[in-house]
Design a protein around this motif. Structure first.
Motif, PDB file in Angstrom:
ATOM      1  N   ILE A 225       0.834  -1.209   0.000  1.00 25.43           N
ATOM      2  CA  ILE A 225       0.000   0.000   0.000  1.00 25.43           C
ATOM      3  C   ILE A 225       0.861   1.249   0.000  1.00 25.43           C
ATOM      4  CG2 ILE A 225      -1.645   1.337   1.379  1.00 25.43           C
ATOM      5  CD1 ILE A 225      -2.834  -1.359   2.300  1.00 25.43           C
ATOM      6  N   TRP A 226       1.907   1.267   0.833  1.00 26.81           N
ATOM      7  CA  TRP A 226       2.785   2.450   0.889  1.00 26.81           C
ATOM      8  C   TRP A 226       3.515   2.656  -0.435  1.00 26.81           C
ATOM      9  CZ3 TRP A 226       5.057   0.664   6.222  1.00 26.81           C
ATOM     10  CH2 TRP A 226       4.130   0.954   7.230  1.00 26.81           C
ATOM     11  N   ASN A 227       4.012   1.590  -1.031  1.00 23.78           N
ATOM     12  CA  ASN A 227       4.741   1.720  -2.283  1.00 23.78           C
ATOM     13  C   ASN A 227       3.827   2.098  -3.441  1.00 23.78           C
ATOM     14  OD1 ASN A 227       7.194   1.062  -1.083  1.00 23.78           O
ATOM     15  ND2 ASN A 227       6.924  -1.125  -1.434  1.00 23.78           N
ATOM     16  N   PHE A 228       2.573   1.700  -3.378  1.00 25.60           N
ATOM     17  CA  PHE A 228       1.614   2.021  -4.433  1.00 25.60           C
ATOM     18  C   PHE A 228       1.379   3.528  -4.533  1.00 25.60           C
ATOM     19  CE2 PHE A 228      -2.614   2.050  -6.485  1.00 25.60           C
ATOM     20  CZ  PHE A 228      -2.370   1.181  -7.530  1.00 25.60           C
ATOM     21  N   GLY A 267      -7.346  15.508 -11.233  1.00 27.26           N
ATOM     22  CA  GLY A 267      -8.360  15.031 -10.298  1.00 27.26           C
ATOM     23  C   GLY A 267      -8.943  13.695 -10.717  1.00 27.26           C
ATOM     24  N   ALA A 268      -9.168  13.520 -12.023  1.00 26.03           N
ATOM     25  CA  ALA A 268      -9.706  12.249 -12.518  1.00 26.03           C
ATOM     26  C   ALA A 268      -8.720  11.113 -12.293  1.00 26.03           C
ATOM     27  CB  ALA A 268     -10.031  12.381 -14.010  1.00 26.03           C
ATOM     28  N   LEU A 269      -7.451  11.383 -12.563  1.00 26.11           N
ATOM     29  CA  LEU A 269      -6.425  10.372 -12.338  1.00 26.11           C
ATOM     30  C   LEU A 269      -6.313  10.048 -10.849  1.00 26.11           C
ATOM     31  CD1 LEU A 269      -4.250   8.675 -13.712  1.00 26.11           C
ATOM     32  CD2 LEU A 269      -2.680  10.606 -13.485  1.00 26.11           C
ATOM     33  N   GLY A 270      -6.399  11.082 -10.010  1.00 21.65           N
ATOM     34  CA  GLY A 270      -6.351  10.867  -8.570  1.00 21.65           C
ATOM     35  C   GLY A 270      -7.551  10.080  -8.065  1.00 21.65           C
ATOM     36  N   LEU A 271      -8.721  10.308  -8.645  1.00 17.23           N
ATOM     37  CA  LEU A 271      -9.917   9.568  -8.245  1.00 17.23           C
ATOM     38  C   LEU A 271      -9.786   8.087  -8.561  1.00 17.23           C
ATOM     39  CD1 LEU A 271     -12.854   9.476  -7.256  1.00 17.23           C
ATOM     40  CD2 LEU A 271     -13.582  10.098  -9.566  1.00 17.23           C
ATOM     41  N   LEU A 272      -9.315   7.759  -9.754  1.00 22.74           N
ATOM     42  CA  LEU A 272      -9.118   6.352 -10.120  1.00 22.74           C
ATOM     43  C   LEU A 272      -8.043   5.705  -9.251  1.00 22.74           C
ATOM     44  CD1 LEU A 272      -9.225   6.823 -14.001  1.00 22.74           C
ATOM     45  CD2 LEU A 272     -10.991   5.776 -12.573  1.00 22.74           C
ATOM     46  N   TRP A 273      -7.010   6.449  -8.967  1.00 23.93           N
ATOM     47  CA  TRP A 273      -5.930   5.972  -8.095  1.00 23.93           C
ATOM     48  C   TRP A 273      -6.465   5.684  -6.695  1.00 23.93           C
ATOM     49  CZ3 TRP A 273      -1.735   9.749  -5.962  1.00 23.93           C
ATOM     50  CH2 TRP A 273      -0.718   9.025  -5.326  1.00 23.93           C
ATOM     51  N   LEU A 274      -7.330   6.573  -6.197  1.00 27.23           N
ATOM     52  CA  LEU A 274      -7.923   6.390  -4.870  1.00 27.23           C
ATOM     53  C   LEU A 274      -8.795   5.138  -4.824  1.00 27.23           C
ATOM     54  CD1 LEU A 274      -8.513   7.462  -2.000  1.00 27.23           C
ATOM     55  CD2 LEU A 274     -10.402   8.764  -2.995  1.00 27.23           C
ATOM     56  N   LEU A 275      -9.539   4.872  -5.873  1.00 30.83           N
ATOM     57  CA  LEU A 275     -10.380   3.672  -5.911  1.00 30.83           C
ATOM     58  C   LEU A 275      -9.529   2.405  -5.825  1.00 30.83           C
ATOM     59  CD1 LEU A 275     -12.983   4.702  -8.651  1.00 30.83           C
ATOM     60  CD2 LEU A 275     -13.317   4.616  -6.169  1.00 30.83           C
ATOM     61  N   LEU A 276      -8.406   2.392  -6.519  1.00 33.41           N
ATOM     62  CA  LEU A 276      -7.506   1.242  -6.442  1.00 33.41           C
ATOM     63  C   LEU A 276      -6.917   1.103  -5.039  1.00 33.41           C
ATOM     64  CD1 LEU A 276      -5.606   1.644  -9.840  1.00 33.41           C
ATOM     65  CD2 LEU A 276      -7.345  -0.066  -9.284  1.00 33.41           C
ATOM     66  N   LEU A 277      -6.572   2.228  -4.423  1.00 30.54           N
ATOM     67  CA  LEU A 277      -6.034   2.190  -3.069  1.00 30.54           C
ATOM     68  C   LEU A 277      -7.076   1.682  -2.078  1.00 30.54           C
ATOM     69  CD1 LEU A 277      -3.935   5.470  -2.763  1.00 30.54           C
ATOM     70  CD2 LEU A 277      -3.124   3.150  -2.364  1.00 30.54           C
ATOM     71  N   MET A 278      -8.333   2.042  -2.291  1.00 29.77           N
ATOM     72  CA  MET A 278      -9.397   1.594  -1.397  1.00 29.77           C
ATOM     73  C   MET A 278      -9.553   0.081  -1.455  1.00 29.77           C
ATOM     74  SD  MET A 278     -12.298   4.579  -1.878  1.00 29.77           S
ATOM     75  CE  MET A 278     -13.481   3.701  -0.851  1.00 29.77           C
ATOM     76  N   ILE A 279      -9.349  -0.501  -2.622  1.00 30.23           N
ATOM     77  CA  ILE A 279      -9.408  -1.964  -2.740  1.00 30.23           C
ATOM     78  C   ILE A 279      -8.306  -2.591  -1.881  1.00 30.23           C
ATOM     79  CG2 ILE A 279      -9.127  -3.908  -4.323  1.00 30.23           C
ATOM     80  CD1 ILE A 279     -10.308  -2.117  -6.528  1.00 30.23           C
ATOM     81  N   LEU A 280      -7.113  -2.016  -1.948  1.00 30.86           N
ATOM     82  CA  LEU A 280      -6.004  -2.533  -1.152  1.00 30.86           C
ATOM     83  C   LEU A 280      -6.273  -2.367   0.346  1.00 30.86           C
ATOM     84  CD1 LEU A 280      -2.981  -1.158  -3.216  1.00 30.86           C
ATOM     85  CD2 LEU A 280      -3.816  -3.507  -3.143  1.00 30.86           C
ATOM     86  N   VAL A 281      -6.856  -1.240   0.725  1.00 29.50           N
ATOM     87  CA  VAL A 281      -7.155  -1.002   2.136  1.00 29.50           C
ATOM     88  C   VAL A 281      -8.203  -1.991   2.638  1.00 29.50           C
ATOM     89  CG1 VAL A 281      -8.162   0.641   3.769  1.00 29.50           C
ATOM     90  CG2 VAL A 281      -6.501   1.424   2.081  1.00 29.50           C
TER      91      VAL A 281
END
Length: 294
Positions: A225-228, A267-281
C-alpha cells in the motif's frame, strides 16, 4: 454556593477529540474532497473559473495513459515490496540466530530507514551517476561492464535503479517487523523437529513460515500500500522519466496538475488511483480482522 457542574466522561472525551478532528478535516478531508470534485470539471491553474464536464475527464484518462501508468506503478510496487521482503527476511533470520554483534548490526541496519527519502534519492543519484558514480566504478572494476552506463537516463535501467534505491530504504523496517515475528516462534517446535531429523530448510517451511503467516501478510500488505502511493524517491531520481518509463500514479498526478496545469485530468487520475487504493485497504482490513479472530 452552587457547586460547579461536572463534565461527563463522554463530553470530556468529545472535547479531547475535537481538535484532532478539526485538524484532520482541514488538512486531509477538505483538500481530498475538493480535489475529487475537480475530476468532474474542466479547470486549469492558469485561468480562473471552471466548467462542469461530467465523466469526460475520467473517460479521457481511461482511454489515454491509465493502463501504462497502472502497469508501471505495479512494476515499481511489486519490485519494492518483494525485494526488501527477501532481504529483510534473510537478515531477520540471521539476527535471530544470536550471532555475535547482532544488537549492533540491528542498529546499524536501521540507518537507511531513518534517512529522509529526499536524502536517500540524492545519495543514490550520486551512486548511479554516469560520470563519477560508484556503481559504474564497481561494475567496471569487476569486469561486468566495459564503459560507464547512464542508469537513470535509460528507459531499460531507470525503473530498476529506482527500485534498488527504494529497496535500500525499505528493508530495515521489514527486517525489524519480521525479526519480532521470529522471536514469537516457540523454540520448542524447532528443537522437537530437529530431534525428529528435520533439517534447517524443512523446519523453515514447516514451522517458521506457518507460525509467521499473520505478520508476513501484514508486512507485505502495508508495504504494498505504501509503495503504491510512493512519490519522493521516484520524483527526485528521475522525475518520472526518461520518456515516462518510471512514471507512476503519484508522479503523474503531480505532473498533470502542476506542470500541465490541468486540474481536471489530475483530479480524474487521482480519483481512479484512490479507488484502487481503497481496494487494497479493504484487503488489509479484512486480513487484519481475520488475524484477530484466530
Amino acid at each position: 454556593m452552587n457547586k460547579p457542574r461536572r463534565i461527563s466522561d463522554k463530553v470530556f472525551a468529545f472535547l479531547l477529540v475535537v481538535p484532532g478532528l478539526a485538524l484532520l478535516a482541514a488538512v486531509v478531508v477538505y483538500p481530498l474532497i475538493t480535489s475529487l470534485v475537480t475530476a468532474f470539471f474542466e479547470q486549469s491553474l492558469l485561468y480562473p473559473g471552471r466548467e462542469f464536464v461530467g465523466l469526460q475527464n475520467i473517460i479521457d484518462v481511461l482511454q489515454g495513459e491509465f493502463m501504462t501508468l497502472f502497469g508501471q506503478t505495479m512494476v515499481f510496487t511489486i519490485g519494492t515490496t518483494v525485494l526488501p521482503f527477501i532481504i529483510g527476511f534473510g537478515l531477520a533470520l540471521a539476527l535471530n540466530t544470536r550471532i555475535a554483534g547482532s544488537k549492533v548490526m540491528r542498529g546499524l541496519m536501521l540507518i537507511p530507514w531513518l534517512v529522509p527519502g529526499v536524502v536517500v534519492s540524492f545519495l543514490w543519484m550520486w551512486i548511479f551517476n554516469a560520470n563519477y558514480g560508484v556503481m559504474n566504478a564497481l561494475l567496471q572494476g569487476i569486469g561486468l561492464i566495459d564503459e560507464p552506463q547512464a542508469w537513470l537516463a535509460q528507459p531499460g535501467t531507470a525503473m530498476l535503479a529506482v527500485i534498488v534505491a527504494k529497496t535500500w530504504q525499505s528493508f530495515p523496517w521489514m527486517m525489524v517487523m519480521l525479526l519480532a515475528g521470529l522471536q514469537t516462534v516457540p523454540r520448542e517446535l524447532h528443537e522437537a523437529a530437529e530431534i525428529d531429523g528435520a533439517g534447517t530448510i524443512r523446519r523453515f517451511f514447516s514451522i517458521t513460515v506457518p507460525q509467521m503467516q499473520g505478520i508476513i501478510g501484514l508486512v507485505l500488505l502495508l508495504e504494498f500500500i505504501w509503495n503504491f502511493q510512493h512519490f519522493d524517491i521516484i520524483y527526485v531520481l528521475t522525475g518520472g522519466g526518461p520518456a515516462g518509463s518510471t512514471q507512476t500514479f503519484a508522479t503523474a498526478v503531480y505532473e498533470t496538475a502542476f506542470h500541465s496545469f490541468d486540474l481536471g485530468h489530475a483530479g480524474a487520475l487521482g480519483l481512479l488511483w484512490l479507488l484502487l487504493l481503497m481496494i487494497l485497504v479493504v484487503v488489509y482490513v479484512r486480513f487484519s480482522e481475520k488475524g484477530e479472530k484466530k
